[in-house]
Design a protein around this motif. Sequence first.
Motif, mmCIF file in Angstrom:
data_model
loop_
_atom_site.group_PDB
_atom_site.id
_atom_site.type_symbol
_atom_site.label_atom_id
_atom_site.label_comp_id
_atom_site.label_asym_id
_atom_site.label_seq_id
_atom_site.Cartn_x
_atom_site.Cartn_y
_atom_site.Cartn_z
ATOM 1 N N VAL A 29 -9.701 -1.471 2.979
ATOM 2 C CA VAL A 29 -9.701 -0.862 1.652
ATOM 3 C C VAL A 29 -10.815 -1.493 0.828
ATOM 4 N N TYR B 257 0.890 -1.153 0.000
ATOM 5 C CA TYR B 257 0.000 0.000 0.000
ATOM 6 C C TYR B 257 0.932 1.208 0.000
ATOM 7 N N LYS C 166 -11.626 0.006 -4.835
ATOM 8 C CA LYS C 166 -10.734 1.173 -4.747
ATOM 9 C C LYS C 166 -9.260 0.766 -4.663
ATOM 10 N N ALA C 167 -8.985 -0.517 -4.513
ATOM 11 C CA ALA C 167 -7.612 -0.982 -4.297
ATOM 12 C C ALA C 167 -6.662 -0.503 -5.393
ATOM 13 N N GLU C 168 -7.097 -0.662 -6.638
ATOM 14 C CA GLU C 168 -6.222 -0.256 -7.741
ATOM 15 C C GLU C 168 -6.050 1.259 -7.766
ATOM 16 N N GLY C 169 -7.113 1.986 -7.516
ATOM 17 C CA GLY C 169 -7.080 3.445 -7.541
ATOM 18 C C GLY C 169 -6.124 4.052 -6.527
ATOM 19 N N VAL C 170 -5.977 3.412 -5.363
ATOM 20 C CA VAL C 170 -5.053 3.934 -4.343
ATOM 21 C C VAL C 170 -3.636 3.417 -4.557
ATOM 22 N N GLY C 171 -3.453 2.574 -5.559
ATOM 23 C CA GLY C 171 -2.110 2.096 -5.878
ATOM 24 C C GLY C 171 -1.696 0.822 -5.156
ATOM 25 N N MET C 172 -2.666 0.161 -4.525
ATOM 26 C CA MET C 172 -2.341 -1.096 -3.837
ATOM 27 C C MET C 172 -1.897 -2.120 -4.887
ATOM 28 N N ASN D 271 6.460 7.414 -0.806
ATOM 29 C CA ASN D 271 5.014 7.192 -0.777
ATOM 30 C C ASN D 271 4.438 6.718 -2.100
ATOM 31 N N LYS E 242 1.303 4.370 0.735
ATOM 32 C CA LYS E 242 1.604 5.250 1.867
ATOM 33 C C LYS E 242 2.100 4.499 3.106
#
Length: 175
Positions: free
Chosen positions: A53, A16, A57-63, A102, A18
């Motif tokens: 999460v 993740y 939304k996982a892909e959108g936050v960059g996970m 980050n 961040k």
Amino acid sequence: MAAKALSFDVGDYVVYPKHGVGRVIELQKEQIAGMELELYVLRFEKERMTLRVPTNKAEGVGMRKLSSNKTLEEAVETLKGKPKVKRTMWSRRAQEYEAKINSGDLVSIAEVTRDLFRADDQPEQSYSERQIFEAASSRLARELGAMEETDEPSALKKILRILNEAAPKYAKVEG
């Protein structure tokens, strides 16, 4: 709505951006504001933190899953390279370093680790340089450790060994 591009299973290590490396400990379904949401429950042991999460939304936050071996090799080669220290103000560089850490990108994190590394015979670092170096090297070590199925301290020793072996090649070049 497109099918989920990313899917993680319970027990998977994930990155993740961040927070670094965590582990999927559970998949939950929850009613939130009258909508059924599917959530990944992530555990970050080092920070003693649990994060939920939404799966959509996982892909959108960059996970993402752990890096590939190719990316790991690229990160190790980056560590062996010549440190690049820009001559800009520290506050500007610090912001750039934080952004790289980050980003969650292993090679970018390796760049920060390499650029802020100080061998024992080099000048002392400022407190903030040391903090950012430790954040970057710890993040790198956690992903390396998860990939090589070892612990963070062992992975960190390996990273420091690589940096210490490379440092003499570039020491006192400018001058």
